[in-house]
Scaffold this active site. Structure first.
Site, short mmCIF file in Angstrom:
data_model
loop_
_atom_site.label_atom_id
_atom_site.label_comp_id
_atom_site.label_asym_id
_atom_site.label_seq_id
_atom_site.Cartn_x
_atom_site.Cartn_y
_atom_site.Cartn_z
N TYR A 178 36.85 19.02 48.69
CA TYR A 178 36.12 18.95 49.97
C TYR A 178 36.20 17.53 50.53
O TYR A 178 36.51 17.33 51.72
CB TYR A 178 34.67 19.36 49.72
CG TYR A 178 33.75 19.26 50.91
CD1 TYR A 178 33.66 20.29 51.84
CD2 TYR A 178 32.93 18.15 51.09
CE1 TYR A 178 32.80 20.22 52.91
CE2 TYR A 178 32.06 18.06 52.16
CZ TYR A 178 31.99 19.10 53.07
OH TYR A 178 31.13 19.01 54.13
N LYS A 191 37.91 16.22 54.09
CA LYS A 191 37.13 15.51 55.10
C LYS A 191 37.70 14.12 55.37
O LYS A 191 37.68 13.63 56.51
CB LYS A 191 35.67 15.43 54.69
CG LYS A 191 34.98 16.80 54.60
CD LYS A 191 35.01 17.55 55.93
CE LYS A 191 34.18 18.81 55.89
NZ LYS A 191 34.14 19.51 57.19
#
Length: 246
Positions: free
Chosen positions: A152, A156
């Site tokens: 994740y 990002k």
């Protein structure tokens, strides 16, 4: 008149959580909001709640064909897209060494490829119009890392870099691209892996003494999307209560 008066605003992942708050804030700022979500029922319910010219739409950002269908439908109906908010995202928390590569694929397809798909479809339209604003929702995990969120965080971080590059490439076309990085925010995603002990620890660690509210993020997004931020592009704004100050 609000800061987004009559602007056609497409918000992905707007059926719940932060996306829902962004859609509501954009509508209150005068925007014509397209509530786009993989859950069509949630999108339609939110659009109905907003009223006015708001409309619900299905989109699976991991599918370029689905994104192209969404964008084509919006342009057919409204003739343009003034604001794109890339909010749709997904995560599955846990130590990287125990993670399943199938989950890597899903996280990357939704979080990173989702932004690539929508941007590829919308940025040429904005460039042809000679105006437009994109706000990508990344995360402070992409700036400083987050234990249990390795893939994740990687997606990002990619969004942050992609934001800066597209901002450079599109600036002379009158298109602005910025990025908002929420810190811990009171959403279903946070609740899914943060029990009471972790939540209390986060509250103690955050200088302003609370986790974020989706409305905190929405306010930042609408500022960057609107004309008040007309000289702001390629920037990354943390909305974290001071948890990160980098």
């Amino acid at each position: 008149m609000g800061s987004l008066a009559k602007k056609v605003c497409v918000v992905t992942g707007a059926g719940r959580g932060i996306g829902r708050a962004i859609a509501a804030r954009a509508a209150s700022a005068g925007g014509v909001v397209v509530v786009a979500d993989i859950d069509r029922a949630a999108a339609d319910e939110m659009a109905e709640a907003l009223g006015g010219d708001a409309t619900g739409a299905h989109v699976d950002v991991a599918s370029r064909e689905s994104v192209d269908a969404l964008v084509g439908g919006v342009v057919d109906r409204f003739g343009r897209i003034d604001v794109l908010v890339n909010n749709a995202g997904w995560d599955k928390a846990g130590p990287f060494v125990d993670s399943d590569p199938a989950d890597w694929d899903r996280i990357i397809r939704i979080n990173l490829y989702g932004v690539l798909h929508t941007s590829r479809a919308v940025l040429p339209l904005m460039a042809e119009q000679g105006h437009g604003s994109v706000v990508n929702i990344a995360s402070d995990a992409g700036r400083v890392g987050s234990s249990g969120e390795a893939v994740y965080s990687a997606t990002k971080g990619g969004i942050i870099a992609f934001t800066k590059t597209t901002a450079r490439e599109l600036a002379r076309s009158g298109v602005r691209v910025n990025c908002v990085c929420p810190g811990p925010t009171d959403t279903d995603l946070l609740a899914s892996f943060a029990g009471e002990k972790l939540r209390n620890a986060l509250v103690k660690a955050i200088p302003l003494g609370r986790v974020g509210d989706p409305a905190d993020v929405a306010n930042a997004v609408v500022f960057l999307a609107g004309d008040e931020a007309g000289f702001v592009t390629g920037q990354t704004l943390s909305v974290s209560g001071g948890l990160t100050m980098v």
